[in-house]
Design a protein around this motif. Sequence first.
Motif, PDB file in Angstrom:
ATOM      1  N   UNK A  30      54.274  36.129  37.414  1.00  9.29           N
ATOM      2  CA  UNK A  30      54.497  34.755  37.009  1.00  9.29           C
ATOM      3  C   UNK A  30      54.516  33.767  38.165  1.00  9.29           C
ATOM      4  N   UNK A  31      54.602  34.260  39.389  1.00  9.87           N
ATOM      5  CA  UNK A  31      54.646  33.379  40.554  1.00  9.87           C
ATOM      6  C   UNK A  31      53.317  33.295  41.288  1.00  9.87           C
ATOM      7  N   UNK A  32      52.336  34.072  40.846  1.00  3.78           N
ATOM      8  CA  UNK A  32      51.088  34.187  41.587  1.00  3.78           C
ATOM      9  C   UNK A  32      49.874  33.915  40.701  1.00  3.78           C
ATOM     10  N   UNK A  33      48.797  33.537  41.366  1.00  2.00           N
ATOM     11  CA  UNK A  33      47.475  33.620  40.764  1.00  2.00           C
ATOM     12  C   UNK A  33      46.938  35.014  41.071  1.00  2.00           C
ATOM     13  N   UNK A  34      46.578  35.753  40.024  1.00  2.00           N
ATOM     14  CA  UNK A  34      46.020  37.105  40.185  1.00  2.00           C
ATOM     15  C   UNK A  34      44.551  37.028  39.820  1.00  2.00           C
ATOM     16  N   UNK A  35      43.713  37.236  40.815  1.00  2.00           N
ATOM     17  CA  UNK A  35      42.287  37.021  40.591  1.00  2.00           C
ATOM     18  C   UNK A  35      41.442  38.254  40.828  1.00  2.00           C
ATOM     19  N   UNK A  36      40.244  38.212  40.252  1.00  2.00           N
ATOM     20  CA  UNK A  36      39.210  39.195  40.542  1.00  2.00           C
ATOM     21  C   UNK A  36      38.020  38.452  41.156  1.00  2.00           C
ATOM     22  N   UNK A  37      37.523  39.006  42.240  1.00  2.00           N
ATOM     23  CA  UNK A  37      36.341  38.493  42.907  1.00  2.00           C
ATOM     24  C   UNK A  37      35.350  39.639  43.061  1.00  2.00           C
ATOM     25  N   UNK A  38      34.111  39.311  43.365  1.00  2.00           N
ATOM     26  CA  UNK A  38      33.119  40.355  43.611  1.00  2.00           C
ATOM     27  C   UNK A  38      32.176  39.918  44.726  1.00  2.00           C
ATOM     28  N   UNK A  39      31.599  40.919  45.365  1.00  2.00           N
ATOM     29  CA  UNK A  39      30.662  40.646  46.448  1.00  2.00           C
ATOM     30  C   UNK A  39      29.517  41.636  46.374  1.00  2.00           C
ATOM     31  N   UNK A  40      28.323  41.105  46.176  1.00  2.00           N
ATOM     32  CA  UNK A  40      27.111  41.917  46.156  1.00  2.00           C
ATOM     33  C   UNK A  40      26.518  41.950  47.561  1.00  2.00           C
ATOM     34  N   UNK A  41      25.704  42.941  47.878  1.00  4.37           N
ATOM     35  CA  UNK A  41      25.110  43.035  49.218  1.00  4.37           C
ATOM     36  C   UNK A  41      24.340  41.772  49.575  1.00  4.37           C
ATOM     37  N   UNK A  42      24.640  41.245  50.761  1.00  2.00           N
ATOM     38  CA  UNK A  42      23.939  40.070  51.250  1.00  2.00           C
ATOM     39  C   UNK A  42      24.389  38.759  50.633  1.00  2.00           C
TER      40      UNK A  42
END
Length: 124
Positions: A30-42
């Motif tokens: 409740x105190x945080x932003x919980x995120x998902x990110x992604x990174x593809x090659x390059x």
Amino acid sequence: QVQLVESGGGLVQAGGSLRLACAASEITFGNYAMGWFRQAPGKEREFVAVSFRGTQKYYSDSVKGRFTISRGNVKNTMDLQMDTLKPEDTAIYYCAAGRAILSSIRNPNAYVYWGQGTQVTVSS
């Protein structure tokens, strides 16, 4: 000490589903932003989805309607359900946490804590 550990990545055919989990220690959702990110090659790391302080959820346009972020069944976990996967979803997926303000939730620089990442590969 805050720790984030992702699990659930793997290889799946286009149109299939995967569920990622992020186990978080020493964090009150409740105190945080919980995120998902992604990174593809390059490519640069990009925003996927966020649960903002446990109340609001936001998605990138590229995953809206296909991915769902939610609290997991296991205590202190944050899941990302990924349906109708496409080859362009192939990337390393990272869980992140931070005391971001709403206007910055799509910016990876707004997050302080990161997991080690889990590979998602979608074959055509």
